[in-house]
Motif scaffolding. Structure first.
Motif, mmCIF file in Angstrom:
data_model
loop_
_atom_site.group_PDB
_atom_site.id
_atom_site.type_symbol
_atom_site.label_atom_id
_atom_site.label_comp_id
_atom_site.label_asym_id
_atom_site.label_seq_id
_atom_site.Cartn_x
_atom_site.Cartn_y
_atom_site.Cartn_z
ATOM 1 N N GLN A 79 82.091 83.212 144.640
ATOM 2 C CA GLN A 79 81.683 84.406 145.383
ATOM 3 C C GLN A 79 80.414 84.909 144.726
ATOM 4 N N HIS A 80 79.455 85.293 145.551
ATOM 5 C CA HIS A 80 78.179 85.809 145.064
ATOM 6 C C HIS A 80 78.147 87.315 145.292
ATOM 7 N N PRO A 97 72.655 82.770 149.510
ATOM 8 C CA PRO A 97 74.028 83.275 149.592
ATOM 9 C C PRO A 97 74.037 84.751 149.979
ATOM 10 N N SER A 98 75.131 85.191 150.565
ATOM 11 C CA SER A 98 75.306 86.601 150.915
ATOM 12 C C SER A 98 76.251 87.254 149.922
ATOM 13 N N CYS A 99 76.023 88.518 149.646
ATOM 14 C CA CYS A 99 76.898 89.268 148.754
ATOM 15 C C CYS A 99 78.281 89.382 149.389
ATOM 16 N N ALA A 100 79.319 89.044 148.628
ATOM 17 C CA ALA A 100 80.691 89.095 149.133
ATOM 18 C C ALA A 100 81.156 90.530 149.368
ATOM 19 N N SER A 101 80.448 91.492 148.818
ATOM 20 C CA SER A 101 80.849 92.888 148.963
ATOM 21 C C SER A 101 80.090 93.592 150.096
ATOM 22 N N CYS A 102 78.750 93.535 150.057
ATOM 23 C CA CYS A 102 77.965 94.296 151.032
ATOM 24 C C CYS A 102 77.312 93.432 152.100
ATOM 25 N N GLY A 103 77.303 92.106 151.910
ATOM 26 C CA GLY A 103 76.754 91.201 152.911
ATOM 27 C C GLY A 103 75.255 90.960 152.826
ATOM 28 N N SER A 104 74.551 91.598 151.893
ATOM 29 C CA SER A 104 73.104 91.404 151.748
ATOM 30 C C SER A 104 72.799 89.983 151.311
ATOM 31 N N LYS A 105 71.703 89.429 151.816
ATOM 32 C CA LYS A 105 71.236 88.124 151.360
ATOM 33 C C LYS A 105 70.702 88.288 149.942
ATOM 34 N N ILE A 106 70.974 87.320 149.078
ATOM 35 C CA ILE A 106 70.572 87.393 147.677
ATOM 36 C C ILE A 106 69.415 86.424 147.447
ATOM 37 N N ILE A 107 68.217 86.977 147.326
ATOM 38 C CA ILE A 107 67.011 86.182 147.124
ATOM 39 C C ILE A 107 66.243 86.751 145.939
ATOM 40 N N GLU A 141 76.172 94.065 139.803
ATOM 41 C CA GLU A 141 77.428 94.311 139.092
ATOM 42 C C GLU A 141 78.257 95.357 139.840
ATOM 43 N N GLU A 142 77.592 96.333 140.447
ATOM 44 C CA GLU A 142 78.291 97.373 141.200
ATOM 45 C C GLU A 142 79.067 96.790 142.379
ATOM 46 N N CYS A 143 78.453 95.852 143.102
ATOM 47 C CA CYS A 143 79.150 95.215 144.226
ATOM 48 C C CYS A 143 80.293 94.350 143.723
ATOM 49 N N LYS A 144 80.105 93.699 142.593
ATOM 50 C CA LYS A 144 81.187 92.893 141.998
ATOM 51 C C LYS A 144 82.375 93.774 141.643
ATOM 52 N N VAL A 145 82.109 94.917 141.030
ATOM 53 C CA VAL A 145 83.176 95.851 140.644
ATOM 54 C C VAL A 145 83.842 96.433 141.900
ATOM 55 N N ALA A 146 83.048 96.768 142.913
ATOM 56 C CA ALA A 146 83.603 97.325 144.147
ATOM 57 C C ALA A 146 84.538 96.326 144.822
#
Length: 62
Positions: free
Chosen positions: A47-48, A18-28, A52-57
C-alpha cells in the motif's frame, strides 16, 4: 512500466504512478511517500501513502 518506488518517482508518468491508499492522490516525486509491504496468502502486498499522516489515518480506520 517504470518502477513506481524508484528514486522519489522520477521519470514516472502520472498514469503509472501509485495512488495513496488513504486519500487517493497520485504519488509523483514525493519525498514523503511511504510504502507498507506485507505477505498475505503467499503473495507480496503493498500500500502506498502520500504522507505519514495518510498512513496513520489509514491505520486508525482499520
Amino acid at each position: 512500466m517504470v518502477d513506481p518506488t524508484s528514486d522519489l518517482g522520477e521519470d514516472i508518468d502520472e498514469a503509472d504512478a501509485p495512488s495513496c491508499a488513504s486519500c487517493g492522490s497520485k504519488i509523483i516525486q514525493s519525498p514523503t511517500h511511504r510504502v507498507v509491504t506485507w505477505v498475505e496468502d503467499g503473495s507480496v502486498r503493498t500500500q502506498h501513502f502520500c504522507s505519514e499522516e495518510c498512513k496513520v489515518a489509514a491505520a486508525d480506520e482499520a
